[in-house]
Design an enzyme around this catalytic site. Sequence first.
Site, PDB file in Angstrom:
ATOM      1  CG  PHE A   1       8.460  -3.782  30.275  1.00  0.00           C
ATOM      2  CD1 PHE A   1       9.831  -3.575  30.263  1.00  0.00           C
ATOM      3  CD2 PHE A   1       7.725  -3.258  31.340  1.00  0.00           C
ATOM      4  CE1 PHE A   1      10.464  -2.872  31.290  1.00  0.00           C
ATOM      5  CE2 PHE A   1       8.345  -2.560  32.366  1.00  0.00           C
ATOM      6  CZ  PHE A   1       9.717  -2.368  32.341  1.00  0.00           C
TER       7      PHE A   1
ATOM      8  CB  ILE B   1       4.960  -7.389  30.563  1.00  0.00           C
ATOM      9  CG1 ILE B   1       4.195  -8.450  31.344  1.00  0.00           C
ATOM     10  CG2 ILE B   1       6.058  -6.810  31.450  1.00  0.00           C
ATOM     11  CD1 ILE B   1       5.072  -9.625  31.732  1.00  0.00           C
ATOM     12  CB  CYS B   2       2.589  -6.907  25.510  1.00  0.00           C
ATOM     13  SG  CYS B   2       1.614  -7.729  24.241  1.00  0.00           S
ATOM     14  CB  VAL B   3      -0.950 -10.950  27.707  1.00  0.00           C
ATOM     15  CG1 VAL B   3      -1.894 -10.506  26.596  1.00  0.00           C
ATOM     16  CG2 VAL B   3      -1.178 -12.418  28.034  1.00  0.00           C
TER      17      VAL B   3
ATOM     18  CB  ALA C   1       4.551 -11.899  28.456  1.00  0.00           C
TER      19      ALA C   1
END
Lengths: 117, 130
Positions: free
Chosen positions: B39, B77-79, B82
Amino acid sequence: MKKLLFVQSHPPHGSLFGQEGLDAILAGSAFIECGVLFLGDGIYQLLKDQQTTALASKNFSVSYQALHDYGVESLFCSAADLLARNLTVADLIVTPTLLDATELAAVLRDYDGILDF
Amino acid sequence: MKFLIVVQGGPYTSQASLSAWHFARAVLTRGHEIYRIFFYHDGVYNANGLLSPPQDEVNLHEAWRLLAVENDLELVICVASALRRGILDQTEASRYEKPLGNVEAPFIISGLGQLIDGTINADRTMTFGS
């Protein structure tokens, strides 16, 4: 060894596609050979002298000048996309290889994976 | 065939995440493998465990969660995406002194390396943009 093509197809501001796409390119360059294709309005990401302060938007496009230092040498755009926007390579902060439709198709075929932003 | 599925659209704002979910189910139904679901961009909003749509509408967060639990999938999910969108697990919430986190397993916060790794190791990469 595989190589990846990143496709930038959004203008630089108004969404984070361009900025986050560039983040992905920089990450990819640490692992694998990468190329970047600027498609459609994506070519606006390379415009020189973007004044973004009034937009409260980050001028991330300057980082494209550093791609060379990350080993990303293959930059492409469609000659027709430039012409349609009344632009020339002199308007751009880096110099992509201009492609006609046949060459564009060949570039897409040449890469093992394509990530679209 | 092994698929990497990249989701770049948020729930209820574009068709991207719902189409990605349908595609993921179809991939598994046809006997293929999902290497990872990544994501990115607005796609990280799918990880928000506070989504509370009306009961007669699909809850996309719950739909992803069930799909992952039932099929042992990685939802990454990409930090960076996010954090700037307020999608934090409890660890990140504590680190940034926020009152609560909204991300729990099977969603995992990780980095762009997972996207690149997926693209290299999967046979096909399917991106659902917006």
